[in-house]
Scaffold this motif. Structure first.
Motif, PDB file in Angstrom:
ATOM      1  N   HIS A   1       6.331 -17.045 -61.380  1.00 36.22           N
ATOM      2  CA  HIS A   1       5.511 -16.096 -62.124  1.00 36.22           C
ATOM      3  C   HIS A   1       4.737 -15.196 -61.167  1.00 36.22           C
ATOM      4  O   HIS A   1       4.394 -15.616 -60.051  1.00 36.22           O
ATOM      5  CB  HIS A   1       4.576 -16.838 -63.066  1.00 36.22           C
ATOM      6  CG  HIS A   1       5.291 -17.573 -64.158  1.00 36.22           C
ATOM      7  ND1 HIS A   1       5.161 -17.261 -65.488  1.00 36.22           N
ATOM      8  CD2 HIS A   1       6.193 -18.595 -64.108  1.00 36.22           C
ATOM      9  CE1 HIS A   1       5.923 -18.067 -66.213  1.00 36.22           C
ATOM     10  NE2 HIS A   1       6.557 -18.885 -65.395  1.00 36.22           N
TER      11      HIS A   1
ATOM     12  N   ARG B   1      -0.679 -26.686 -67.493  1.00 34.41           N
ATOM     13  CA  ARG B   1       0.076 -26.190 -66.337  1.00 34.41           C
ATOM     14  C   ARG B   1      -0.848 -25.979 -65.143  1.00 34.41           C
ATOM     15  O   ARG B   1      -0.530 -26.333 -64.002  1.00 34.41           O
ATOM     16  CB  ARG B   1       0.755 -24.858 -66.654  1.00 34.41           C
ATOM     17  CG  ARG B   1       1.875 -24.888 -67.659  1.00 34.41           C
ATOM     18  CD  ARG B   1       2.452 -23.478 -67.777  1.00 34.41           C
ATOM     19  NE  ARG B   1       3.161 -23.258 -69.024  1.00 34.41           N
ATOM     20  CZ  ARG B   1       3.665 -22.081 -69.397  1.00 34.41           C
ATOM     21  NH1 ARG B   1       3.512 -21.021 -68.601  1.00 34.41           N
ATOM     22  NH2 ARG B   1       4.296 -21.949 -70.549  1.00 34.41           N
TER      23      ARG B   1
ATOM     24  N   LEU C   1      -0.824 -24.046 -71.546  1.00 33.10           N
ATOM     25  CA  LEU C   1      -1.106 -23.178 -70.400  1.00 33.10           C
ATOM     26  C   LEU C   1      -2.134 -23.803 -69.471  1.00 33.10           C
ATOM     27  O   LEU C   1      -1.999 -23.755 -68.245  1.00 33.10           O
ATOM     28  CB  LEU C   1      -1.607 -21.816 -70.890  1.00 33.10           C
ATOM     29  CG  LEU C   1      -0.624 -20.958 -71.682  1.00 33.10           C
ATOM     30  CD1 LEU C   1      -1.314 -19.686 -72.175  1.00 33.10           C
ATOM     31  CD2 LEU C   1       0.602 -20.604 -70.854  1.00 33.10           C
TER      32      LEU C   1
ATOM     33  N   ARG D   1       6.975 -21.878 -58.052  1.00 35.47           N
ATOM     34  CA  ARG D   1       6.784 -21.134 -59.304  1.00 35.47           C
ATOM     35  C   ARG D   1       7.192 -19.673 -59.107  1.00 35.47           C
ATOM     36  O   ARG D   1       7.023 -19.110 -58.031  1.00 35.47           O
ATOM     37  CB  ARG D   1       5.340 -21.256 -59.779  1.00 35.47           C
ATOM     38  CG  ARG D   1       5.004 -22.670 -60.221  1.00 35.47           C
ATOM     39  CD  ARG D   1       3.524 -22.876 -60.504  1.00 35.47           C
ATOM     40  NE  ARG D   1       3.277 -24.257 -60.911  1.00 35.47           N
ATOM     41  CZ  ARG D   1       3.102 -25.273 -60.058  1.00 35.47           C
ATOM     42  NH1 ARG D   1       3.123 -25.027 -58.744  1.00 35.47           N
ATOM     43  NH2 ARG D   1       2.906 -26.489 -60.505  1.00 35.47           N
TER      44      ARG D   1
ATOM     45  N   TRP E   1       0.836 -16.258 -66.077  1.00 36.03           N
ATOM     46  CA  TRP E   1       1.940 -16.804 -66.865  1.00 36.03           C
ATOM     47  C   TRP E   1       2.672 -15.696 -67.611  1.00 36.03           C
ATOM     48  O   TRP E   1       2.248 -15.239 -68.664  1.00 36.03           O
ATOM     49  CB  TRP E   1       1.441 -17.878 -67.812  1.00 36.03           C
ATOM     50  CG  TRP E   1       0.752 -19.003 -67.098  1.00 36.03           C
ATOM     51  CD1 TRP E   1      -0.547 -19.384 -67.236  1.00 36.03           C
ATOM     52  CD2 TRP E   1       1.324 -19.868 -66.109  1.00 36.03           C
ATOM     53  NE1 TRP E   1      -0.823 -20.445 -66.401  1.00 36.03           N
ATOM     54  CE2 TRP E   1       0.302 -20.770 -65.700  1.00 36.03           C
ATOM     55  CE3 TRP E   1       2.591 -19.990 -65.532  1.00 36.03           C
ATOM     56  CZ2 TRP E   1       0.522 -21.758 -64.735  1.00 36.03           C
ATOM     57  CZ3 TRP E   1       2.806 -20.976 -64.576  1.00 36.03           C
ATOM     58  CH2 TRP E   1       1.789 -21.841 -64.193  1.00 36.03           C
TER      59      TRP E   1
ATOM     60  N   GLU F   1       8.046 -22.734 -65.764  1.00 34.61           N
ATOM     61  CA  GLU F   1       7.291 -22.370 -64.574  1.00 34.61           C
ATOM     62  C   GLU F   1       8.187 -21.887 -63.437  1.00 34.61           C
ATOM     63  O   GLU F   1       7.740 -21.168 -62.547  1.00 34.61           O
ATOM     64  CB  GLU F   1       6.440 -23.553 -64.099  1.00 34.61           C
ATOM     65  CG  GLU F   1       5.302 -23.902 -65.050  1.00 34.61           C
ATOM     66  CD  GLU F   1       4.497 -25.109 -64.596  1.00 34.61           C
ATOM     67  OE1 GLU F   1       4.054 -25.120 -63.431  1.00 34.61           O
ATOM     68  OE2 GLU F   1       4.308 -26.037 -65.405  1.00 34.61           O
TER      69      GLU F   1
END
Length: 446
Positions: free
Chosen positions: A326, A123, A120, A324, A266, A12
């Motif tokens: 992403h 998360r 996923l 994070r 993601w 992450e």
């Protein structure tokens, strides 16, 4: 209660350059695999004159043809399958789109896919504040569309108890009882179901401030910020936006973090592009366009450059406040196939919803009805009110009709003819199978 900030901190918080390197590696492997193992893709790429060796950078993905829903449907039933039933690593679960306008788009999942899908979703649940020992009430549908399953698997993965309530909003009394009786901390559902249940709870005099509720995860249909505020008021929660598509196993693709200024997508699993829906060319980072998705980490199904028809924005941040790395997409404004052209102007149901939520008299649902008479477009707007007794007052009805019409015109440029109707009289979407706004638009010109 765990003090960990991330469910999977390593992935992450992976630096952007390492994420992009991982994306390229997985993109190349995916294209190589489908070209040599899937006749549908080999034919598609041969006709486009592209080979796996042509993919040397992430930008080279633009050499690959887009996948359209109609193209995938033409390959039904096993065209996009990489694994079929049988064997130790074969497909063990099938999901599919609703098929309301043609054949369904099937999605084949192996055990490897389901385990990664659970990761996923774990998360995302962790990112919104749920922790092991919490209880999640899952009010997405459990069926061929993937709405309920992703969060269910994710909850189990992280040690959260899942209640598979399903998408039937009519069981609101039972739902409310369960929130109290089982100490529900989080719930997930479509915004329209949330508004319905919240409104019913308000009518019953229910106050959720003395429950354990703290988190609401809403998606499967476009919803404006005004709806978020109303849901937070109804349930005494912090509301988060999430986005998923059944074609990619649905929930687990993107979700908001604590910053709530975009949904993290993601990047280790999906490569998302943002294109001009008319030309197919990429738009500058941060500008609005249509999202296009590529599945980089799927075992049972191949989806490469699939046009979602969803309108949003895509950008990378140097450092999100949540930590994070992403990329993010903005809230879904609407869909290219849901936008309705009225008198030369594009109208999105989400715009109309935002305008109507300014009025406390507005009920849960509305419906746009477009027709053509004497060569001119007509724009009728049916709006539910909260209480049937409101319709008995002619003065109130006239005032609301006039003010609602003006509010809608201010955001769409079009003045509707407003009709007020009683509560619970209009069709509504109740699950991820109705991600489009079809329940809120009736175009009689078609």
């Amino acid at each position: 209660m765990s003090s960990r900030r991330f469910f999977n901190e390593e992935i992450e918080t992976l630096p952007k350059e390492k994420l992009k390197a991982l994306q390229l590696q997985r993109l190349q492997a995916t294209v190589e695999r489908v070209y040599h193992q899937n006749t549908f893709y080999r034919k598609l790429y041969d006709e486009a004159g592209v080979k796996p060796s042509d993919i040397r950078s992430l930008e080279d993905i633009q050499k690959l043809p887009f996948l359209e829903k109609k193209t995938v449907r033409a390959a039904y039933p096993y065209g996009v399958a990489m694994k079929q039933p049988g064997g130790e690593d074969g497909a063990v679960e099938l999901h599919a789109t609703s098929g309301t306008t043609g054949k369904s788009v099937p999605v084949f999942a192996t055990m490897k896919d389901i385990e990664h899908w659970a990761e996923l979703n774990a998360r995302e649940l962790w990112m919104t504040g749920l922790r092991p020992g919490d209880v999640l009430m899952n009010c997405y549908g459990y069926g061929l569309p993937t709405g309920g399953f992703g969060f269910h698997y994710g909850a189990m993965k992280m040690g959260v108890m899942a209640i598979p309530m399903g998408a039937d909003a009519r069981q609101y009394e039972r739902l409310i009882d369960f929130i109290y009786d089982f100490g529900v901390a989080g719930m997930c559902m479509t915004p329209s179901v949330g508004l319905y249940v919240g409104n019913k709870a308000r009518e019953m005099g229910i106050d959720f401030t003395d429950t354990k509720l703290k988190v609401g995860i809403f998606g499967a249909e476009p919803w404006p910020w005004e709806t978020r505020l109303k849901l937070e008021e109804y349930f005494n929660i912090k509301a988060y936006d999430e986005f998923g598509m059944t074609e990619f196993l649905g929930p687990g693709m993107t979700c908001e973090c604590e910053a709530r200024d975009g949904m993290h997508a993601w990047a280790d699993t999906f490569l998302v592009e943002c294109i001009n829906p008319e030309t197919g060319e990429p738009v500058p980072e941060g500008e609005e366009g249509e999202l296009v998705w590529t599945w980089l980490e799927s075992d049972g199904t191949a989806m490469i450059r699939y046009r979602s028809r969803d309108l949003s924005r895509l950008w990378w941040e140097e450092c999100c406040t949540c930590g994070r790395t992403h990329p993010k997409i903005g809230s879904i404004k609407g869909r290219t196939d849901d936008a309705v052209l009225i008198r030369g102007l594009v109208v999105f149901p989400s715009q109309v919803e935002a305008a109507l939520l300014r009025f406390p008299e507005t009920g849960v649902n509305f419906r746009i009805v477009v027709d053509r008479k004497n060569d001119l477009d007509t724009f009728d707007l049916l709006v539910e009110v909260k209480e049937p007794t409101m319709l008995a007052s002619e003065d109130l009805t006239r005032r609301l009709q006039k003010e609602m019409a003006a509010a809608v015109k201010s955001v769409t440029g079009n003045t509707p003819h407003v009709h007020l109707v009683g509560p619970d009289t209009l069709p509504r979407a109740t699950g991820g199978e109705s991600k489009t706004a079809s329940a809120r638009v009736e175009d009689r010109r078609k």
